[in-house]
Scaffold this motif. Structure first.
Motif, PDB file in Angstrom:
ATOM      1  N   SER A 194       0.841  -1.193   0.000  1.00 16.57           N
ATOM      2  CA  SER A 194       0.000   0.000   0.000  1.00 16.57           C
ATOM      3  C   SER A 194       0.875   1.242   0.000  1.00 16.57           C
ATOM      4  CB  SER A 194      -0.930   0.004   1.209  1.00 16.57           C
ATOM      5  OG  SER A 194      -1.760   1.147   1.205  1.00 16.57           O
ATOM      6  N   GLU A 195       1.883   1.233   0.843  1.00 16.84           N
ATOM      7  CA  GLU A 195       2.913   2.268   0.876  1.00 16.84           C
ATOM      8  C   GLU A 195       4.169   1.607   1.412  1.00 16.84           C
ATOM      9  OE1 GLU A 195       2.303   5.433   3.714  1.00 16.84           O
ATOM     10  OE2 GLU A 195       0.825   4.252   4.807  1.00 16.84           O
ATOM     11  N   PRO A 196       5.320   2.260   1.379  1.00 21.08           N
ATOM     12  CA  PRO A 196       6.557   1.591   1.804  1.00 21.08           C
ATOM     13  C   PRO A 196       6.425   0.934   3.173  1.00 21.08           C
ATOM     14  CG  PRO A 196       7.090   3.676   0.778  1.00 21.08           C
ATOM     15  CD  PRO A 196       5.593   3.624   0.865  1.00 21.08           C
ATOM     16  N   GLY A 197       6.689  -0.374   3.220  1.00 22.67           N
ATOM     17  CA  GLY A 197       6.676  -1.116   4.463  1.00 22.67           C
ATOM     18  C   GLY A 197       5.323  -1.645   4.882  1.00 22.67           C
ATOM     19  N   ILE A 198       4.249  -1.282   4.181  1.00 23.67           N
ATOM     20  CA  ILE A 198       2.895  -1.707   4.564  1.00 23.67           C
ATOM     21  C   ILE A 198       2.360  -2.662   3.509  1.00 23.67           C
ATOM     22  CG2 ILE A 198       0.557  -0.987   5.134  1.00 23.67           C
ATOM     23  CD1 ILE A 198       2.597  -0.013   7.135  1.00 23.67           C
ATOM     24  N   TYR A 199       2.418  -3.956   3.805  1.00 26.70           N
ATOM     25  CA  TYR A 199       1.886  -4.974   2.898  1.00 26.70           C
ATOM     26  C   TYR A 199       0.437  -5.290   3.253  1.00 26.70           C
ATOM     27  CZ  TYR A 199       6.071  -6.263   0.297  1.00 26.70           C
ATOM     28  OH  TYR A 199       7.150  -6.255  -0.559  1.00 26.70           O
ATOM     29  N   ILE A 200      -0.396  -5.392   2.237  1.00 27.41           N
ATOM     30  CA  ILE A 200      -1.808  -5.719   2.394  1.00 27.41           C
ATOM     31  C   ILE A 200      -2.025  -7.170   1.951  1.00 27.41           C
ATOM     32  CG2 ILE A 200      -4.172  -5.153   1.701  1.00 27.41           C
ATOM     33  CD1 ILE A 200      -2.727  -3.017   3.390  1.00 27.41           C
ATOM     34  N   PRO A 201      -2.497  -8.052   2.858  1.00 28.30           N
ATOM     35  CA  PRO A 201      -2.803  -9.422   2.449  1.00 28.30           C
ATOM     36  C   PRO A 201      -4.101  -9.456   1.638  1.00 28.30           C
ATOM     37  CG  PRO A 201      -2.531  -9.209   4.845  1.00 28.30           C
ATOM     38  CD  PRO A 201      -2.709  -7.837   4.293  1.00 28.30           C
ATOM     39  N   ALA A 202      -4.145 -10.322   0.638  1.00 26.10           N
ATOM     40  CA  ALA A 202      -5.344 -10.465  -0.198  1.00 26.10           C
ATOM     41  C   ALA A 202      -5.505 -11.920  -0.601  1.00 26.10           C
ATOM     42  CB  ALA A 202      -5.246  -9.583  -1.434  1.00 26.10           C
ATOM     43  N   TRP A 203      -6.763 -12.338  -0.666  1.00 22.48           N
ATOM     44  CA  TRP A 203      -7.100 -13.639  -1.234  1.00 22.48           C
ATOM     45  C   TRP A 203      -7.822 -13.382  -2.542  1.00 22.48           C
ATOM     46  CZ3 TRP A 203      -9.270 -17.387   3.101  1.00 22.48           C
ATOM     47  CH2 TRP A 203      -8.274 -17.570   4.082  1.00 22.48           C
TER      48      TRP A 203
ATOM     49  N   VAL B 199     -11.766 -10.481  -4.986  1.00 22.96           N
ATOM     50  CA  VAL B 199     -10.525 -10.153  -4.274  1.00 22.96           C
ATOM     51  C   VAL B 199     -10.921  -9.639  -2.892  1.00 22.96           C
ATOM     52  CG1 VAL B 199      -8.439  -8.749  -4.228  1.00 22.96           C
ATOM     53  CG2 VAL B 199      -9.340  -9.583  -6.426  1.00 22.96           C
ATOM     54  N   ALA B 200     -10.514 -10.373  -1.851  1.00 20.59           N
ATOM     55  CA  ALA B 200     -10.797  -9.974  -0.475  1.00 20.59           C
ATOM     56  C   ALA B 200      -9.496  -9.547   0.186  1.00 20.59           C
ATOM     57  CB  ALA B 200     -11.436 -11.126   0.296  1.00 20.59           C
ATOM     58  N   VAL B 201      -9.543  -8.470   0.981  1.00 20.13           N
ATOM     59  CA  VAL B 201      -8.317  -7.913   1.558  1.00 20.13           C
ATOM     60  C   VAL B 201      -8.480  -7.686   3.058  1.00 20.13           C
ATOM     61  CG1 VAL B 201      -7.669  -6.783  -0.606  1.00 20.13           C
ATOM     62  CG2 VAL B 201      -8.991  -5.507   1.104  1.00 20.13           C
ATOM     63  N   ASP B 202      -7.346  -7.678   3.747  1.00 23.88           N
ATOM     64  CA  ASP B 202      -7.246  -7.184   5.118  1.00 23.88           C
ATOM     65  C   ASP B 202      -6.486  -5.868   5.076  1.00 23.88           C
ATOM     66  OD1 ASP B 202      -8.539  -9.160   6.553  1.00 23.88           O
ATOM     67  OD2 ASP B 202      -6.727 -10.311   6.984  1.00 23.88           O
ATOM     68  N   VAL B 203      -7.181  -4.739   5.303  1.00 20.82           N
ATOM     69  CA  VAL B 203      -6.456  -3.477   5.375  1.00 20.82           C
ATOM     70  C   VAL B 203      -5.601  -3.475   6.637  1.00 20.82           C
ATOM     71  CG1 VAL B 203      -8.266  -2.270   4.100  1.00 20.82           C
ATOM     72  CG2 VAL B 203      -8.296  -2.240   6.606  1.00 20.82           C
ATOM     73  N   ARG B 204      -4.717  -2.510   6.745  1.00 20.84           N
ATOM     74  CA  ARG B 204      -3.767  -2.490   7.861  1.00 20.84           C
ATOM     75  C   ARG B 204      -4.493  -2.511   9.212  1.00 20.84           C
ATOM     76  NH1 ARG B 204      -0.566   2.763   6.585  1.00 20.84           N
ATOM     77  NH2 ARG B 204      -1.316   2.257   4.512  1.00 20.84           N
ATOM     78  N   GLY B 205      -3.973  -3.352  10.119  1.00 20.13           N
ATOM     79  CA  GLY B 205      -4.537  -3.439  11.453  1.00 20.13           C
ATOM     80  C   GLY B 205      -5.734  -4.348  11.581  1.00 20.13           C
ATOM     81  N   ILE B 206      -6.138  -5.002  10.488  1.00 19.28           N
ATOM     82  CA  ILE B 206      -7.308  -5.866  10.487  1.00 19.28           C
ATOM     83  C   ILE B 206      -6.882  -7.297  10.163  1.00 19.28           C
ATOM     84  CG2 ILE B 206      -9.525  -6.357   9.381  1.00 19.28           C
ATOM     85  CD1 ILE B 206      -9.550  -3.865  11.150  1.00 19.28           C
ATOM     86  N   GLY B 207      -7.541  -8.259  10.799  1.00 13.96           N
ATOM     87  CA  GLY B 207      -7.283  -9.659  10.482  1.00 13.96           C
ATOM     88  C   GLY B 207      -5.850 -10.060  10.760  1.00 13.96           C
ATOM     89  N   SER B 208      -5.180 -10.590   9.742  1.00 19.07           N
ATOM     90  CA  SER B 208      -3.821 -11.089   9.921  1.00 19.07           C
ATOM     91  C   SER B 208      -2.810  -9.978  10.184  1.00 19.07           C
ATOM     92  CB  SER B 208      -3.393 -11.887   8.676  1.00 19.07           C
ATOM     93  OG  SER B 208      -3.438 -11.071   7.518  1.00 19.07           O
ATOM     94  N   THR B 209      -3.197  -8.721   9.942  1.00 21.77           N
ATOM     95  CA  THR B 209      -2.282  -7.607  10.226  1.00 21.77           C
ATOM     96  C   THR B 209      -2.624  -6.912  11.543  1.00 21.77           C
ATOM     97  OG1 THR B 209      -3.606  -5.926   9.066  1.00 21.77           O
ATOM     98  CG2 THR B 209      -2.045  -7.204   7.742  1.00 21.77           C
ATOM     99  N   ARG B 210      -3.556  -7.479  12.318  1.00 23.52           N
ATOM    100  CA  ARG B 210      -3.914  -6.869  13.597  1.00 23.52           C
ATOM    101  C   ARG B 210      -2.722  -6.918  14.546  1.00 23.52           C
ATOM    102  NH1 ARG B 210      -8.923  -5.969  15.182  1.00 23.52           N
ATOM    103  NH2 ARG B 210      -9.757  -7.521  13.721  1.00 23.52           N
ATOM    104  N   PRO B 211      -2.414  -5.819  15.209  1.00 23.20           N
ATOM    105  CA  PRO B 211      -1.270  -5.816  16.141  1.00 23.20           C
ATOM    106  C   PRO B 211      -1.427  -6.883  17.212  1.00 23.20           C
ATOM    107  CG  PRO B 211      -2.029  -3.575  15.741  1.00 23.20           C
ATOM    108  CD  PRO B 211      -3.040  -4.485  15.103  1.00 23.20           C
ATOM    109  N   ALA B 212      -0.331  -7.548  17.519  1.00 25.63           N
ATOM    110  CA  ALA B 212      -0.372  -8.672  18.467  1.00 25.63           C
ATOM    111  C   ALA B 212      -0.192  -8.198  19.898  1.00 25.63           C
ATOM    112  CB  ALA B 212       0.718  -9.678  18.100  1.00 25.63           C
ATOM    113  N   HIS B 213      -0.917  -7.152  20.267  1.00 25.43           N
ATOM    114  CA  HIS B 213      -0.798  -6.608  21.615  1.00 25.43           C
ATOM    115  C   HIS B 213      -2.051  -6.911  22.420  1.00 25.43           C
ATOM    116  CE1 HIS B 213       2.852  -4.549  20.498  1.00 25.43           C
ATOM    117  NE2 HIS B 213       2.228  -4.050  19.457  1.00 25.43           N
ATOM    118  N   GLY B 214      -1.846  -7.212  23.697  1.00 19.20           N
ATOM    119  CA  GLY B 214      -2.974  -7.488  24.563  1.00 19.20           C
ATOM    120  C   GLY B 214      -3.743  -6.229  24.902  1.00 19.20           C
TER     121      GLY B 214
END
Length: 492
Positions: free
Chosen positions: A218-227, A280-295
């Motif tokens: 999407s921009e430098p360093g930000i990869y968007i997963p897509a199926w 084409v289905a996507v996870d935008v940043r912070g959603i799904g597989s890109t969700r931050p792994a913080h409690g």
């Protein structure tokens, strides 16, 4: 001054270990957009100098120690080292006895030029009622004065400013461009022209189609997963459908709604690709597989959205005069770029489905990008005014756009795409529950008038409390609805 708090520490740079709780401070401790001016927490303390300043905390931490050292250094530069001091209670987060004595000593020293008492004399706690300015301690229930909610309620009544319905193509074009420009500004939106750099991670076979699981920039360093769901034996060009949800690709990408042997029907995506569409289905940043792994910072229950990771990310963006929501809209537009990079996609028929917050991101994206030929928004926020009309809502900061109601609301954003089909299914209010039919119609009356004046009233569809939101048939029928009404050819 005597500042009694546990948060005397710089916010930047952020040091977070994986799984470490991540959340914002109380809202009044956040000053937006201070980061772009180089102002951090310690700078606010330093600005008090060279006047006397005492800072206190319940217990020292490395961040506290660094802050105290930085403040002390600045007081030395101001030739007032004696006017700064720090004290730790080593006790729970409260104004405990050690801090009460330290505060009294500090004020005695600077106001009366002598030390404070060495011990605390006996005293009786005042009842909370002693501070009441009304009989029951509440402006709201005493029906007197103004609360923050009544002030907001009064102000929002005349917002956004009324707009005339554009009557000519020139007026509609001017209106749409004005709204698009305002959206760009409010979302801090910038179009990215960088290479997508797609990379295939795996191909998964399914009955009647295959899924290419890819990532793109999407921009430098930000990869968007897509199926990418590709039907078998379908000749290009294929009608592309972009699916954007606030749920994960894993949740949305199930082959069946239930277990395979449960008799449940195919999922909506599964059925749409079986009908010959390229999905084409996507996870935008912070959603799904890109969700931050913080409690969670707090187990807030019904108020958890005030302190969760989503709100923390929104706050951090506002600190930098940026927008988390705007970045996710960028991700949707970049997903459009990716769809159009697919050789089998029909570039004239891009359809988009947005669900939950995804409907909000896609509405903004459609207003900004005319390549989106039609949009269906499902269970998305009805309007920002609905949040200003109540003192209780379950949305977090991740849906807010500061100052938006001063110029426009979501019905105006919807009108900016009034040459293209738009369907709003089961829009939700402040508590994220479907609104009544009359509420939905009343909220979007101006939008409907814009479509009517354009001569395409059938291009706008709104249905509250729809019972069949998750079926591919519903989606495909709505995409084809304007063509069927006009007697045109039914597409896929």
């Amino acid at each position: 001054s005597a500042i009694i708090e546990g948060g005397t520490a710089n916010r930047w740079p952020i040091h977070l270990a994986p799984w470490e709780p991540f959340g914002p401070a109380d809202v009044e401790q956040n000053v937006f957009p201070s980061a772009i001016y180089g102002i951090d927490n310690v700078d606010l303390h330093i600005a008090i100098g060279p006047r006397p300043l005492l800072v206190a905390t319940e217990g020292p931490t490395p961040a506290w120690d660094n802050a105290v050292e930085a403040i002390r250094d600045r007081y030395h530069l101001l030739a007032a080292p004696d006017k700064f001091n720090a004290v730790s209670a080593d006790d729970p987060h409260s104004w405990t006895m050690k801090l009460r004595l330290a505060t009294t000593d500090w004020f005695s020293r600077w106001f009366y030029d002598h030390a404070g008492p060495a011990t605390e004399p006996p005293f009786a706690l005042e009842p909370a009622e002693a501070l009441y300015c009304t009989p029951n301690g509440s402006l709201r229930y005493s029906h007197t004065g103004q609360t923050i909610f009544s002030l907001i309620l009064n102000k929002q009544a005349s917002l956004p400013p009324a707009r005339p319905v554009p009557q000519t193509p020139q007026e509609r074009q001017a209106m749409s461009e004005e709204i698009r420009e305002k959206v760009r500004t409010l979302l801090r939106y910038e179009k990215s022209d960088q290479a997508l750099g797609p990379r295939l991670t795996v191909t998964t076979p399914r009955k009647g189609y295959k899924i290419e699981k890819v990532q793109f920039l999407s921009e430098p360093g930000i990869y968007i997963p897509a199926w990418v769901y590709i039907p078998e034996n379908a000749a290009p060009p294929l009608t592309p459908i972009l699916h954007v949800s606030d749920e994960s690709l894993e949740d949305e990408g199930m082959e069946f709604e239930g277990e395979e042997d449960s008799g449940q029907p195919h999922s909506a995506i599964d059925e749409m690709v079986r009908k010959g569409n390229l999905v084409v289905a996507v996870d935008v940043r912070g959603i799904g597989s890109t969700r931050p792994a913080h409690g969670k910072l707090y187990e807030g229950g019904e108020f958890g959205q005030l302190f969760d990771t989503e709100t923390a990310l929104a706050y951090l963006a506002w600190y930098m005069n940026d927008s988390l929501l705007g970045k996710r809209v960028m991700d949707v537009v970049r997903s459009v770029d990716y769809v159009f990079s697919r050789p089998e996609a029909d570039s004239q028929r891009l359809r988009v489905i947005g669900k939950g917050m995804g409907g909000l991101w896609c509405l903004y994206a459609a207003a900004l990008d005319s390549r989106i030929r039609s949009l269906i928004s499902v269970r998305s926020l009805l309007s920002y005014r609905t949040l200003g009309q109540t003192d209780r809502y379950t949305y977090g900061a991740n849906v807010f756009v500061p100052e938006i109601l001063l110029s426009l609301d979501l019905p105006e954003v919807a009108a900016a795409i009034s040459t293209r089909p738009l369907a709003l299914l089961s829009p939700v209010g402040a508590m994220q529950q479907p609104v009544e039919e009359y509420t939905a119609e009343e909220t979007y009356q101006w939008t409907r008038s814009v479509y009517l004046a354009a001569g395409i009233p059938n291009h706008f569809y709104i249905k509250a409390s729809s019972s069949d939101l998750e079926t591919a048939t519903t989606y495909l029928n709505l995409f084809d609805y304007p063509e069927r009404i006009a007697g045109g050819h039914r597409g896929r």
